[in-house]
Design a protein around this motif. Structure first.
Motif, PDB file in Angstrom:
ATOM      1  N   ARG A  61       0.798  -1.213   0.000  1.00 34.74           N
ATOM      2  CA  ARG A  61       0.000   0.000   0.000  1.00 34.74           C
ATOM      3  C   ARG A  61       0.839   1.274   0.000  1.00 34.74           C
ATOM      4  O   ARG A  61       0.528   2.242  -0.703  1.00 34.74           O
ATOM      5  CB  ARG A  61      -0.936   0.008   1.215  1.00 34.74           C
ATOM      6  CG  ARG A  61      -1.887   1.187   1.260  1.00 34.74           C
ATOM      7  CD  ARG A  61      -2.869   1.111   0.104  1.00 34.74           C
ATOM      8  NE  ARG A  61      -3.603   2.364  -0.062  1.00 34.74           N
ATOM      9  CZ  ARG A  61      -4.432   2.602  -1.074  1.00 34.74           C
ATOM     10  NH1 ARG A  61      -4.610   1.674  -2.003  1.00 34.74           N
ATOM     11  NH2 ARG A  61      -5.061   3.744  -1.166  1.00 34.74           N
ATOM     12  N   ARG A  62       1.916   1.299   0.764  1.00 32.49           N
ATOM     13  CA  ARG A  62       2.670   2.546   0.902  1.00 32.49           C
ATOM     14  C   ARG A  62       3.324   2.969  -0.410  1.00 32.49           C
ATOM     15  O   ARG A  62       3.606   4.155  -0.605  1.00 32.49           O
ATOM     16  CB  ARG A  62       3.721   2.415   2.003  1.00 32.49           C
ATOM     17  CG  ARG A  62       4.879   1.471   1.699  1.00 32.49           C
ATOM     18  CD  ARG A  62       5.819   1.414   2.889  1.00 32.49           C
ATOM     19  NE  ARG A  62       6.893   0.453   2.708  1.00 32.49           N
ATOM     20  CZ  ARG A  62       8.060   0.742   2.156  1.00 32.49           C
ATOM     21  NH1 ARG A  62       8.300   1.973   1.708  1.00 32.49           N
ATOM     22  NH2 ARG A  62       9.001  -0.188   2.051  1.00 32.49           N
ATOM     23  N   PHE A  63       3.584   2.030  -1.295  1.00 30.92           N
ATOM     24  CA  PHE A  63       4.171   2.383  -2.579  1.00 30.92           C
ATOM     25  C   PHE A  63       3.141   3.034  -3.506  1.00 30.92           C
ATOM     26  O   PHE A  63       3.501   3.633  -4.514  1.00 30.92           O
ATOM     27  CB  PHE A  63       4.760   1.140  -3.247  1.00 30.92           C
ATOM     28  CG  PHE A  63       5.847   0.494  -2.445  1.00 30.92           C
ATOM     29  CD1 PHE A  63       7.134   1.013  -2.459  1.00 30.92           C
ATOM     30  CD2 PHE A  63       5.590  -0.615  -1.660  1.00 30.92           C
ATOM     31  CE1 PHE A  63       8.144   0.425  -1.711  1.00 30.92           C
ATOM     32  CE2 PHE A  63       6.593  -1.214  -0.907  1.00 30.92           C
ATOM     33  CZ  PHE A  63       7.875  -0.686  -0.929  1.00 30.92           C
ATOM     34  N   LEU A  64       1.872   2.932  -3.153  1.00 33.54           N
ATOM     35  CA  LEU A  64       0.803   3.551  -3.926  1.00 33.54           C
ATOM     36  C   LEU A  64       0.353   4.877  -3.333  1.00 33.54           C
ATOM     37  O   LEU A  64      -0.047   5.778  -4.074  1.00 33.54           O
ATOM     38  CB  LEU A  64      -0.398   2.590  -4.010  1.00 33.54           C
ATOM     39  CG  LEU A  64      -0.107   1.206  -4.607  1.00 33.54           C
ATOM     40  CD1 LEU A  64      -1.351   0.333  -4.544  1.00 33.54           C
ATOM     41  CD2 LEU A  64       0.388   1.331  -6.041  1.00 33.54           C
ATOM     42  N   ASP A  65       0.404   5.002  -2.006  1.00 30.03           N
ATOM     43  CA  ASP A  65      -0.102   6.241  -1.386  1.00 30.03           C
ATOM     44  C   ASP A  65       1.000   7.209  -0.954  1.00 30.03           C
ATOM     45  O   ASP A  65       0.712   8.280  -0.429  1.00 30.03           O
ATOM     46  CB  ASP A  65      -1.035   5.930  -0.212  1.00 30.03           C
ATOM     47  CG  ASP A  65      -0.362   5.208   0.941  1.00 30.03           C
ATOM     48  OD1 ASP A  65       0.882   5.232   1.032  1.00 30.03           O
ATOM     49  OD2 ASP A  65      -1.080   4.616   1.773  1.00 30.03           O
TER      50      ASP A  65
END
Length: 403
Positions: free
Chosen positions: A190-194
């Motif tokens: 998730r963190r690579f997207l947000d």
């Protein structure tokens, strides 16, 4: 005494003396497969223990760092590198009141997915896998702890906590992050997207990894005779501590191994203190109320655990020198070129004859042959890869191969 000689207590310490922005083991996001609490251990102590007892961790002792395993017994391996990263990480975590058990788990696991023969092996395997989704060792490390270890009756992998898995996945292309998010909504992709950052503990291990590289690659390069001390002159990060070592101990001019060790010891410590001081000031100014708030601040500020601008500049200069003088040394490139050939020919051999795979990999090969072959090769040690290559091709690639 250096100002970072002891921890400084921020307000609102958590249980166990952790800073409020540290990863609290009592508030872990949990595991993919629910398990009873590990009392009297914490969740992240359980993570560390599972990693240390894993097969992939034991294999690191015979995996290349810079010098291929058969080149000498005193050079760093993936295992000794991981232990050094863990030691540096714990030292910094203690001073910053971060979660020592979590940083140790991440540090010990961060290279579990590395191929034999270091980055040369990874590059070769990535090229072989280009038509099949590619290969990257950080993602492979996550694959090892999520799927490939076979030690528990109830699940594949080690079933590590979210926080440990988040730290292991240091980088990830967007397409892969989207796939991970689809498989595990709100998970480690998730963190690579947000645009958020991982935990402060994961950020700290990333820096400890770089600090360890700087010091031990100089040590190994000089020991191997491929890097001359004179080549390091003009590097501020090295010159300063070399001068201090010789000024404090003039007799060391006749003991080059000892003054080099003294120089590298102080150079490493200076980088640690710099990261601690700069990070402590950043956290005091931003004062995130908890670990998730520290993650979210990454959108605006990037990693909160970082060195000063001067230290980043000097470290980058040293890395450029090491890249040109050591990693691209003709003797190193000659060895790594041969190592790439070993990995490429192993891949071709197994793709052409899947029956040569061991039974557990052969079963996976029926579903996805290229990925099963990549998993098998990535798990090999240097010396096992050479033995398999000799068995399949009848050729020896290096003089003195361990067969």
């Amino acid at each position: 005494m250096h100002p970072t000689a002891g921890p400084i207590d921020p307000p609102g310490l958590l249980a166990g003396g952790l800073a409020p922005w540290a990863s609290d083991p009592t508030r872990s996001r949990g595991r993919r497969h629910p398990e009873p609490p590990p009392a009297p251990r914490t969740e992240h102590q359980r993570d560390r223990d599972r990693i240390v007892h894993s097969t992939a961790f034991r294999r690191l002792v015979y995996k290349t760092q810079v010098f291929i395993n058969h080149e000498g017994d005193l050079f760093r391996t993936r295992l000794t590198h991981s232990l050094e990263v863990a030691q540096i990480s714990r030292s910094m975590a203690r001073l910053l009141r971060l979660n020592e058990d979590l940083v140790e788990a991440i540090a010990l696991a961060h290279d579990l997915g590395h191929t034999p023969f270091g980055h040369a092996g990874q590059d070769a395997l990535d090229a072989c896998m280009a038509p099949h989704g590619g290969f990257e060792h950080n993602l492979q490390s996550l694959r090892v702890v999520d799927r490939l270890e076979q030690r528990y009756a109830a699940f594949d992998g080690l079933n590590l906590s979210f926080e440990a898995r988040e730290g292991i996945l240091k980088r990830c292309p967007r397409a892969t992050a989207e796939r991970l998010e689809a498989e595990e909504p709100g998970g480690v992709g998730r963190r690579f997207l947000d645009g958020t950052q991982p935990s402060l503990e994961a950020q700290l291990v990333n820096l400890a990894d770089e600090i360890a590289y700087n010091a031990h690659d100089i040590d190994d390069g000089v020991r191997a005779g491929l890097l001359q001390v004179e080549q390091l002159q003009g590097q501020p990060l090295f010159d300063r501590f070399r001068a201090q070592a010789l000024a404090a101990h003039p007799a060391l001019t006749q003991q080059p191994r000892r003054w080099l060790a003294e120089t590298l010891r102080h150079m490493l410590s200076a980088q640690v203190y710099d990261v601690v001081d700069h990070t402590r000031a950043t956290l005091a100014a931003l004062a995130p109320p908890d670990a998730d708030a520290a993650r979210a601040l990454g959108r605006e500020h990037g990693p909160l655990v970082r060195a000063s601008a001067d230290m980043r500049r000097d470290s980058a200069s040293l890395k450029r020198l090491l890249f040109a003088a050591l990693y691209r040394h003709p003797q190193v490139t000659a060895m790594t070129d041969r190592a790439r050939g070993v990995v490429r020919e192993l891949f071709e051999a197994y793709m052409g004859a899947p029956q040569e795979l061991p039974p557990d990999h052969a079963a996976k090969a029926e579903r996805d042959l290229p990925r099963a072959v990549a998993d098998y090769i990535a798990g090999m040690t240097d010396r096992f890869a050479l033995r398999e290559h000799h068995r399949l091709t009848g050729r020896r690639v290096f003089d003195g191969d361990v067969l």
